[in-house]
Design a protein around this motif. Structure first.
Motif, PDB file in Angstrom:
ATOM      1  N   ASN A 793     -52.532 -38.166   6.401  1.00  0.00           N
ATOM      2  CA  ASN A 793     -53.329 -39.382   6.576  1.00  0.00           C
ATOM      3  C   ASN A 793     -52.539 -40.610   7.032  1.00  0.00           C
ATOM      4  OD1 ASN A 793     -55.631 -37.949   5.585  1.00  0.00           O
ATOM      5  ND2 ASN A 793     -54.845 -38.236   3.508  1.00  0.00           N
ATOM      6  N   LYS A 794     -51.221 -40.527   6.998  1.00  0.00           N
ATOM      7  CA  LYS A 794     -50.418 -41.684   7.360  1.00  0.00           C
ATOM      8  C   LYS A 794     -49.346 -41.326   8.390  1.00  0.00           C
ATOM      9  CE  LYS A 794     -51.002 -43.579   2.692  1.00  0.00           C
ATOM     10  NZ  LYS A 794     -50.317 -43.974   1.429  1.00  0.00           N
ATOM     11  N   ARG A 795     -49.644 -40.332   9.195  1.00  0.00           N
ATOM     12  CA  ARG A 795     -48.597 -39.850  10.103  1.00  0.00           C
ATOM     13  C   ARG A 795     -48.208 -40.880  11.144  1.00  0.00           C
ATOM     14  NH1 ARG A 795     -49.965 -36.885  15.036  1.00  0.00           N
ATOM     15  NH2 ARG A 795     -52.166 -37.038  15.540  1.00  0.00           N
ATOM     16  N   ASP A 796     -49.099 -41.838  11.409  1.00  0.00           N
ATOM     17  CA  ASP A 796     -48.741 -42.879  12.374  1.00  0.00           C
ATOM     18  C   ASP A 796     -47.676 -43.825  11.828  1.00  0.00           C
ATOM     19  OD1 ASP A 796     -50.569 -43.832  10.493  1.00  0.00           O
ATOM     20  OD2 ASP A 796     -51.360 -45.357  11.838  1.00  0.00           O
ATOM     21  N   GLN A 797     -47.416 -43.754  10.527  1.00  0.00           N
ATOM     22  CA  GLN A 797     -46.386 -44.604   9.918  1.00  0.00           C
ATOM     23  C   GLN A 797     -45.011 -43.934   9.906  1.00  0.00           C
ATOM     24  OE1 GLN A 797     -47.631 -46.086   6.063  1.00  0.00           O
ATOM     25  NE2 GLN A 797     -49.788 -46.175   6.704  1.00  0.00           N
ATOM     26  N   TYR A 798     -44.958 -42.679  10.334  1.00  0.00           N
ATOM     27  CA  TYR A 798     -43.713 -41.918  10.269  1.00  0.00           C
ATOM     28  C   TYR A 798     -43.403 -41.299  11.625  1.00  0.00           C
ATOM     29  CZ  TYR A 798     -44.223 -42.330   5.244  1.00  0.00           C
ATOM     30  OH  TYR A 798     -44.353 -42.829   3.976  1.00  0.00           O
ATOM     31  N   LYS A 799     -42.140 -41.177  11.918  1.00  0.00           N
ATOM     32  CA  LYS A 799     -41.713 -40.451  13.104  1.00  0.00           C
ATOM     33  C   LYS A 799     -41.873 -38.951  12.855  1.00  0.00           C
ATOM     34  CE  LYS A 799     -37.674 -42.467  13.099  1.00  0.00           C
ATOM     35  NZ  LYS A 799     -36.318 -42.917  13.480  1.00  0.00           N
ATOM     36  N   LEU A 800     -41.987 -38.212  13.938  1.00  0.00           N
ATOM     37  CA  LEU A 800     -42.151 -36.768  13.798  1.00  0.00           C
ATOM     38  C   LEU A 800     -40.983 -36.150  13.029  1.00  0.00           C
ATOM     39  CD1 LEU A 800     -43.864 -34.248  14.608  1.00  0.00           C
ATOM     40  CD2 LEU A 800     -42.315 -34.008  16.550  1.00  0.00           C
ATOM     41  N   PRO A 831     -58.264 -27.459  10.324  1.00  0.00           N
ATOM     42  CA  PRO A 831     -59.054 -27.853  11.513  1.00  0.00           C
ATOM     43  C   PRO A 831     -58.802 -29.298  11.927  1.00  0.00           C
ATOM     44  CG  PRO A 831     -60.424 -26.650   9.940  1.00  0.00           C
ATOM     45  CD  PRO A 831     -59.133 -26.947   9.237  1.00  0.00           C
ATOM     46  N   GLN A 832     -58.663 -30.191  10.944  1.00  0.00           N
ATOM     47  CA  GLN A 832     -58.377 -31.601  11.243  1.00  0.00           C
ATOM     48  C   GLN A 832     -57.068 -31.735  12.006  1.00  0.00           C
ATOM     49  OE1 GLN A 832     -57.976 -33.984   7.637  1.00  0.00           O
ATOM     50  NE2 GLN A 832     -56.384 -35.238   8.605  1.00  0.00           N
ATOM     51  N   VAL A 833     -56.044 -31.028  11.560  1.00  0.00           N
ATOM     52  CA  VAL A 833     -54.741 -31.080  12.225  1.00  0.00           C
ATOM     53  C   VAL A 833     -54.843 -30.482  13.626  1.00  0.00           C
ATOM     54  CG1 VAL A 833     -52.375 -30.230  12.149  1.00  0.00           C
ATOM     55  CG2 VAL A 833     -53.473 -31.066  10.059  1.00  0.00           C
ATOM     56  N   SER A 834     -55.515 -29.337  13.734  1.00  0.00           N
ATOM     57  CA  SER A 834     -55.663 -28.685  15.030  1.00  0.00           C
ATOM     58  C   SER A 834     -56.401 -29.575  16.021  1.00  0.00           C
ATOM     59  CB  SER A 834     -56.406 -27.361  14.855  1.00  0.00           C
ATOM     60  OG  SER A 834     -56.575 -26.714  16.094  1.00  0.00           O
ATOM     61  N   ASN A 835     -57.396 -30.295  15.536  1.00  0.00           N
ATOM     62  CA  ASN A 835     -58.212 -31.133  16.425  1.00  0.00           C
ATOM     63  C   ASN A 835     -57.452 -32.330  16.982  1.00  0.00           C
ATOM     64  OD1 ASN A 835     -60.445 -29.491  16.200  1.00  0.00           O
ATOM     65  ND2 ASN A 835     -61.344 -30.641  14.496  1.00  0.00           N
ATOM     66  N   THR A 836     -56.279 -32.632  16.430  1.00  0.00           N
ATOM     67  CA  THR A 836     -55.469 -33.698  17.032  1.00  0.00           C
ATOM     68  C   THR A 836     -54.964 -33.294  18.407  1.00  0.00           C
ATOM     69  OG1 THR A 836     -53.356 -32.932  16.089  1.00  0.00           O
ATOM     70  CG2 THR A 836     -54.690 -34.451  14.745  1.00  0.00           C
ATOM     71  N   LYS A 837     -54.927 -31.984  18.683  1.00  0.00           N
ATOM     72  CA  LYS A 837     -54.429 -31.448  19.958  1.00  0.00           C
ATOM     73  C   LYS A 837     -52.970 -31.824  20.208  1.00  0.00           C
ATOM     74  CE  LYS A 837     -58.450 -29.695  20.730  1.00  0.00           C
ATOM     75  NZ  LYS A 837     -58.668 -28.241  20.484  1.00  0.00           N
ATOM     76  N   ASP A 838     -52.277 -32.184  19.158  1.00  0.00           N
ATOM     77  CA  ASP A 838     -50.866 -32.568  19.250  1.00  0.00           C
ATOM     78  C   ASP A 838     -50.029 -31.361  18.840  1.00  0.00           C
ATOM     79  OD1 ASP A 838     -48.253 -33.503  18.765  1.00  0.00           O
ATOM     80  OD2 ASP A 838     -48.962 -35.505  18.214  1.00  0.00           O
ATOM     81  N   THR A 839     -49.436 -30.700  19.817  1.00  0.00           N
ATOM     82  CA  THR A 839     -48.714 -29.467  19.551  1.00  0.00           C
ATOM     83  C   THR A 839     -47.561 -29.690  18.579  1.00  0.00           C
ATOM     84  OG1 THR A 839     -49.297 -28.530  21.701  1.00  0.00           O
ATOM     85  CG2 THR A 839     -47.363 -27.615  20.602  1.00  0.00           C
ATOM     86  N   LEU A 840     -46.785 -30.735  18.788  1.00  0.00           N
ATOM     87  CA  LEU A 840     -45.632 -30.981  17.934  1.00  0.00           C
ATOM     88  C   LEU A 840     -46.056 -31.272  16.500  1.00  0.00           C
ATOM     89  CD1 LEU A 840     -43.468 -33.147  20.350  1.00  0.00           C
ATOM     90  CD2 LEU A 840     -43.112 -30.750  19.739  1.00  0.00           C
ATOM     91  N   TYR A 841     -47.111 -32.027  16.323  1.00  0.00           N
ATOM     92  CA  TYR A 841     -47.611 -32.314  14.979  1.00  0.00           C
ATOM     93  C   TYR A 841     -48.144 -31.040  14.334  1.00  0.00           C
ATOM     94  CZ  TYR A 841     -50.629 -34.206  11.285  1.00  0.00           C
ATOM     95  OH  TYR A 841     -51.249 -34.463  10.087  1.00  0.00           O
ATOM     96  N   ASN A 842     -48.849 -30.217  15.089  1.00  0.00           N
ATOM     97  CA  ASN A 842     -49.339 -28.949  14.553  1.00  0.00           C
ATOM     98  C   ASN A 842     -48.191 -28.063  14.073  1.00  0.00           C
ATOM     99  OD1 ASN A 842     -52.471 -27.816  15.137  1.00  0.00           O
ATOM    100  ND2 ASN A 842     -51.951 -29.778  16.057  1.00  0.00           N
ATOM    101  N   LYS A 843     -47.125 -28.019  14.847  1.00  0.00           N
ATOM    102  CA  LYS A 843     -45.975 -27.210  14.443  1.00  0.00           C
ATOM    103  C   LYS A 843     -45.327 -27.770  13.184  1.00  0.00           C
ATOM    104  CE  LYS A 843     -43.303 -25.326  17.562  1.00  0.00           C
ATOM    105  NZ  LYS A 843     -42.403 -25.071  18.705  1.00  0.00           N
ATOM    106  N   ALA A 844     -45.259 -29.082  13.086  1.00  0.00           N
ATOM    107  CA  ALA A 844     -44.679 -29.688  11.894  1.00  0.00           C
ATOM    108  C   ALA A 844     -45.553 -29.420  10.675  1.00  0.00           C
ATOM    109  CB  ALA A 844     -44.505 -31.189  12.104  1.00  0.00           C
ATOM    110  N   TYR A 845     -46.852 -29.566  10.816  1.00  0.00           N
ATOM    111  CA  TYR A 845     -47.754 -29.323   9.694  1.00  0.00           C
ATOM    112  C   TYR A 845     -47.679 -27.868   9.229  1.00  0.00           C
ATOM    113  CZ  TYR A 845     -51.918 -29.363   6.762  1.00  0.00           C
ATOM    114  OH  TYR A 845     -52.769 -29.268   5.685  1.00  0.00           O
TER     115      TYR A 845
END
Length: 901
Positions: A793-800, A831-845
């Motif tokens: 919920n706060k990933r915009d506050q943190y670097k990958l 599904p929420q994470v997948s729907n971001t369509k952000d590959t790097l974030y999906n891999k991190a999650y």
């Protein structure tokens, strides 16, 4: 505790070589297209591009048919204050024929101020993913497309990434574009087969270095004090390897023959950089490659930049390679770490020819450049460096990761169809790198070393500055070796899975009279392959198990009679893939099993011991040998081992064994007994290893991962405080953080205060990531809740990099009880994470999901996969693999629980 002599022969026949039994794997859903060559997408005038992330193969093929040629002029304004940058791109574009469809220009996440064609402004049609230019605005032949734009800096290590050093406030920028992120920097035709030259000018702060693919031809000082850098046109290359890096870097300079070299790092990291190592490894690699390829380095100069927050190891940007700061140690490197650095330098340099000079047409050819660089890096080091154990390290790293990946449900053929750029990224895996590199390692043995070299050289010469396909490469190799490689290509590159080879032989009067190899394949991938391996015949001589004969053999089909073996000494141990020429599983015969059981420490060849130890632990994960049996064997034999590579392997496997003990459902008394035995053994090895040795450093790393008793944690605390010292082992800054993470993992002492105090004196980005790992690993509900909320919920506050630091440590094996408390939440959020369509974030999650050993936990993986059919490949692959690895864990646990009392 059992000794090695108490090991049963029947048991050891299954444990020494992983291929004694096949893993039961789920056939991948893509098995049909794995069995046929990937079909090149043909231009389709009916292709319509919808507003969505990424680029499909069909859309790329259409655009390639529209554009005959393109070159770019790029002007960029950078600063160290704002969160965005501005630029202007002029694409000198030759339209091949009258257009029937609009032309699209890729540009994700920015703002477009204006678009003009041949000097005439046209309405902006921009949807956040690409700019559309109507067909009637472009004429056949030359067109000048000019676009003014702005774009935010990136914080996830891709696009144009911005990093502000927490120590001194300096700002550094670097680009990372593979496979489809160049369009997060500028409006471009972002596909590999539209190569272009780039003429660049950059306005930047006065104290910055600016780096791209060419050296600057002029730097002007502007009226406001900034500098204006002008770079001449580059040679043609693909967008994904275009570089632009900027900041107040420290610069070191050297030469490799007539090639100017520069190494750069940010100011606060510079004191820890050892430039001589970097330059030496670079010079050695250039000396090898230019001779081997028969082509001079094509890009004039060679810069290497060590950059922060990087999400991968390194990237082969043309003449301006970027490296992860993890390659800089804040202490003395082990030889293995130095070799890893040398290997990655050689890997990226190999790409200058194979990937940059000659590039795949589309991402189905990704494997070839990565596989080639993986193999060539090891060949370069083995041929022209200080390291004499290069192929042992190749076996440990590249090949083992490939064997594992090839047995998971997400395995795939080396060459696969890639429908879009999102799928391209999902195939950056151990099949692409490890298996592909292993298959290429086999080819010089199979074709002949000089034939292979000549084929590579002629391929590079024909396709220089252009694009090529797999067929082009194989045709050149086949021509050089005068061999038809069509069937070889089909079996090795379009079939997944790993085959198994066994031997049947007879002896008379202590000589081999007959020897036959038998090859089998997993039923999902039934191809029987052809390759060349070496048989090693070992016999005991003066209490040393020595190789007395080596027999090269090319096998094919189900059975191959090895006539060359007739008359050779009858083996006491017969190693079927001696020195690891081939990519294959092997199985020891009964006599070899018995001898290896008794004499593993008497085997003269360290490489052979390494392979046997690896195969031994593979048999545990194959559920062919109980984990407790392996632990008994390891603790009874490992202290006699002196080879650092074998020690590294044993230390790693002891850590994995400890993790499995925590996962297993087993009597607590038995678990405690083995965990404490491993801990005591590792502490003893740490103290007994030669002062300052790589073995000592290796055992320290193992200790910080598996220490858990009060006595061991007390030792760790005293090492951190300086009350306890181990001769020859300085506790440098990175080792301090390893100990602090250990203390937090077990809530030992003033664990929280230790983090705060260490950050007060070591507050760079690496330290901040260590601190996050320490916080996330704490075995408390509060710690897990906080960091799961931050990640979700706060990933915009943190670097990958910070998200990865937390996700990678949050659920160690002994904390599965806490995972159970949060698993429902984690799966619900998929599904929420997948729907971001952000590959790097999906891999991190996906790093949050552990290997489990419980049927109910495994069912969660199944339900997640069945319930969501359209998950991003990056997370879907991990969930599939975790399910399979968890099923293997339950099989291992079942074997352990059914041991006789």
């Amino acid at each position: 505790m059992k000794t090695k002599k108490q090991f049963t022969s029947a048991l050891f026949c299954t444990l020494l070589i992983a291929s004694c039994g096949e893993k039961v794997t789920t056939a991948p859903q893509t098995s049909e297209h794995n069995r046929a060559p990937a079909v090149e997408a043909k231009p389709d005038p009916r292709v319509a591009r919808r507003a969505a992330p990424g680029l499909t193969a069909a859309q790329a093929a259409l655009r390639r048919a529209q554009i005959a040629n393109v070159d770019y002029r790029i002007s960029v304004t950078l600063d160290d204050k704002s969160n965005h940058f501005s630029g202007r791109v002029i694409a000198e574009t030759e339209i091949a024929r009258p257009l029937q469809q609009p032309l699209t220009v890729d540009f994700t996440g920015g703002e477009v101020q204006s678009v003009s064609i041949n000097g005439q402004t046209i309405p902006v049609q921009y949807n956040g993913y690409f700019i559309t230019i109507d067909a009637d605005k472009l004429k056949p032949g030359s067109n000048s497309i000019a676009i003014d734009y702005t774009h935010p800096y990136s914080s996830d290590g891709s696009g144009l990434h911005r990093f502000q050093d927490p120590e001194d406030g300096n700002v550094y920028l670097y680009t990372h574009f593979e496979p489809y992120k160049a369009n997060r920097f500028a409006p471009l035709f972002d596909q590999p087969d539209l190569k272009a030259s780039y003429t660049v000018d950059v306005k930047a702060p006065a104290d910055w270095q600016v780096v791209t693919a060419t050296r600057e031809e002029k730097v002007e000082t502007l009226a406001d004090g900034r500098k204006h850098w002008h770079f001449p046109a580059s040679k043609k290359f693909s967008t994904y390897i275009f570089p632009l890096h900027a900041g107040p870097f420290v610069v070191w300079e050297s030469q490799a023959g007539d090639i100017p070299l520069r190494l750069m790092a940010r100011k606060t990291l510079a004191p820890d950089v050892k430039p001589q190592d970097w330059f030496t490894f670079t010079q050695q690699s250039f000396a090898f490659y230019q001779k081997y390829f028969g082509i001079d380095y094509p890009f004039g100069k060679y810069d290497q930049l060590i950059v922060p927050d990087f999400t991968i190891g390194a990237m082969e940007n043309v003449a301006a390679v970027t490296f992860n700061e993890a390659y800089v140690s804040r202490g003395e490197k082990t030889q293995a770490e130095r070799q890893k650095l040398a290997n990655v330098i050689a890997h990226e340099m190999a790409h200058m020819w194979f990937g940059d000079l000659v590039t795949m047409k589309w991402w189905n050819g990704l494997w070839l450049k990565e596989s080639f660089a993986t193999y060539m890096a090891s060949l370069a080091l083995a041929t022209n460096s200080e390291f004499d154990d290069v192929w042992e390290n190749f076996y440990l790293r590249s090949k083992q990761s490939a064997y594992l990946a090839d047995q998971l449900p997400t395995t795939h053929s080396i060459e696969v169809a890639v429908p879009n750029t999102a799928e391209a990224f999902s195939n950056f895996d151990s099949i692409t790198y490890g298996k592909g590199g292993s298959v290429l390692e086999q080819l010089p043995h199979f074709l002949g070393k000089e034939a292979f070299r000549q084929g590579v050289s002629s391929y590079l010469q024909e396709f220089s500055y252009g694009n090529a396909e797999l067929k082009d490469f194989m045709d050149h190799l086949g021509k050089a070796a005068n061999k038809d490689l069509e069937q070889w290509t089909q079996n090795w590159l379009y079939e997944a899975g790993v085959n198994t080879v066994t031997a049947d032989y007879q002896c008379s009067e202590d000589k081999i009279t007959q020897l036959t190899l038998q090859q089998t394949a997993p039923k999902e991938y039934p191809a029987l392959r052809e390759q060349k391996i070496q048989l090693g015949i070992y016999r005991m001589q003066d209490n040393i198990m020595t190789r007395v004969a080596a027999v090269p053999v090319t096998y094919n089909g189900a059975r191959t009679e090895v006539k060359e073996a007739k008359g050779q000494p009858c083996p006491q141990i017969l190693i079927l893939n001696d020195e690891d020429w081939g990519y294959v599983k092997t199985r020891l015969d009964n006599r070899s099993v018995a001898q290896a059981t008794q004499h593993i420490n008497a085997i003269e060849s360290a490489f052979t011991r390494l392979m046997l130890w690896q195969s031994l632990f593979d048999s545990v994960t194959d559920a062919k040998m109980p984990l407790s049996e392996w632990i008994d064997f390891a603790l009874s034999n490992a202290d006699a081992e002196s080879n650092i590579n074998v020690i590294r392997l044993i230390a790693s496997d002891l850590g994995a064994a400890s993790a499995y003990l925590h996962r297993f459902n087993m009597p607590e008394e038995q678990r405690t007994k083995y965990l404490q035995a491993i801990e005591r053994f590792v502490w003893a090895q740490l103290n007994q290893s030669p002062a300052g040795s790589d073995a000592q450093k290796t055992w320290f790393g193992a200790f910080t991962k598996l220490a858990h008793t009060d006595a061991a944690l007390s030792n760790a605390a005293q090492l951190l405080s300086g009350e306890l010292e181990i001769n020859g082992l300085p506790i440098d800054q990175d080792k301090r953080w390893q100990l602090i993470i250990l203390m937090n993992r077990h809530l030992y002492g003033d664990y929280s205060k230790l983090v705060e105090e260490e950050l007060a004196k070591d507050n760079n980005n690496r330290a901040q990531n260590f601190a996050i790992s320490a916080q996330a690993i704490r075995p408390t509900q509060e710690a897990k809740k906080t960091w799961i909320d931050n990640i979700l919920n706060k990933r915009d506050q943190y670097k990958l990099s910070q998200i990865r630091a937390a996700a990678g440590t949050i659920f160690p094996a002994e904390q599965l009880n806490l995972y159970h408390d949060f698993s429902a939440q984690l799966f619900q959020a998929v599904p929420q994470v997948s729907n971001t369509k952000d590959t790097l974030y999906n891999k991190a999650y996906a790093m949050l999901f552990p290997v489990v050993c419980d049927a109910n936990d495994i069912a969660q993986y199944r339900r997640a996969l069945e319930g969501e059919k359209d998950l991003m490949p990056a997370i879907k692959r991990v969930l599939k693999n975790r399910r399979q690895q968890s099923q293997w864990c339950t099989a291992m646990n079942h074997l352990q629980l059914n041991l006789p009392n």
